[in-house]
Design an enzyme around this catalytic site. Structure first.
Site: not given
Length: 266
Positions: A2-3, A92, A111, A150
């Site tokens: 998930p982003e 889970h 996970r 940067r």
DNA sequence: AGCGTCACCCGGACGC
DNA sequence: TGCGTCCGGGTGACGC
């Protein structure tokens, strides 16, 4: 996985279902799901809290409670599921919040990477995040200046949540392809025009992700269909949808990185 | 400051 | 079929 678009989709979907409900009981089924700092007496603290709002910051989902914020990061495989409270827990499920009105909110995470914070000081968790891609402080001018402040490779820089909040591996690859920028290009080599293209590409790719309810890959996070519209991600060896050149896959900072050698020259 | 590397995890894919 | 092994994802910690 998930982003930003997936978390946004989950937040939008859950908000009308959750707002106004009270948390009656919390069942912590895998203790490490509860991140530090969180109160020692998590279960007692969260009991009786009313859900006043649901929001998102970068990839974090935030439940605004009467006296706390419950901050949730789904990491790789996490999902939030609203169920009837009589439904049996799944294998889970890591945390289950029993809510008023006969519902339960389950934090399911195969996970075990996902984390949850209960806090009165959300800035401790969210304070170092970069700007929100749809926020007022993310502008073309800011992006150009920030890139030039940067000297880092574009791919790791865009993945850095302290630089910009919300991009993960998929949307970064997609944004760089749309902006015609090589993932290994150095940030301070980007021209004004390229920075403008990158700005537009980031917003466009996130917007499309949200419009398609996110991307569903692996077996986690079902519901989205952006995965059917990837231009480079997970398409190594296949033709570029723009020019037909074979998409390449390299490893950058331990991440699979996909790009078109022709559209995104080094 | 930025980079490389590892740890955290598990189920799916793959090789034998 | 049944092992063993590798892989991938986001992030934080670590050493250089």
């Amino acid at each position: 996985m998930p982003e930003l678009p997936e978390v946004e989709t989950i937040a939008r979907k859950l908000a009308p279902e959750l707002i106004g409900r009270t948390i009656k009981e919390a069942e912590l089924r895998w203790s490490r799901t509860l991140a530090i700092p969180s109160p020692k007496h998590f279960k007692e603290q969260i009991r009786g809290q009313k859900i006043l709002g649901v929001s998102r910051r970068a990839k974090y989902l935030i439940l605004h409670l009467s006296s706390f914020r419950l901050i949730i990061h789904l990491r790789m495989s996490g999902d939030l599921l609203l169920r009837s409270s009589t439904t049996e827990p799944e294998k889970h499920d890591r945390l289950i919040l029993k809510l008023s009105g006969g519902k339960s909110l389950a934090f399911n995470d195969t996970r075990k990477f996902g984390r949850v914070w209960l806090t009165t000081a959300p800035e401790e968790i969210l304070g170092n995040l970069g700007p929100e891609p749809f926020g007022a402080d993310f502008t073309q001018e800011w992006l150009y200046a920030a890139l030039h402040a940067r000297r880092r490779q574009l791919k790791p820089l865009l993945l850095d949540q302290t630089f910009l909040g919300g991009l993960g591996n998929i949307y970064t690859d997609e944004a760089l392809h749309r902006a015609k920028l090589h993932p290994l290009n150095l940030s301070d080599s980007v021209s004004k025009k390229q920075a403008q293209a990158l700005y537009e590409a980031i917003r466009a790719v996130l917007k499309e992700g949200i419009r398609r309810n996110g991307a569903s890959i692996d077996w986690v996070y079902r519901g989205g269909n952006f995965q059917n519209h990837f231009r480079v991600y997970d398409r190594a060896g296949k033709p570029c949808k723009v020019c037909g050149t074979t998409i390449k896959r390299i490893t950058v900072g331990q991440r699979g990185t996909h790009f078109c050698p022709r559209c995104q020259p080094g």
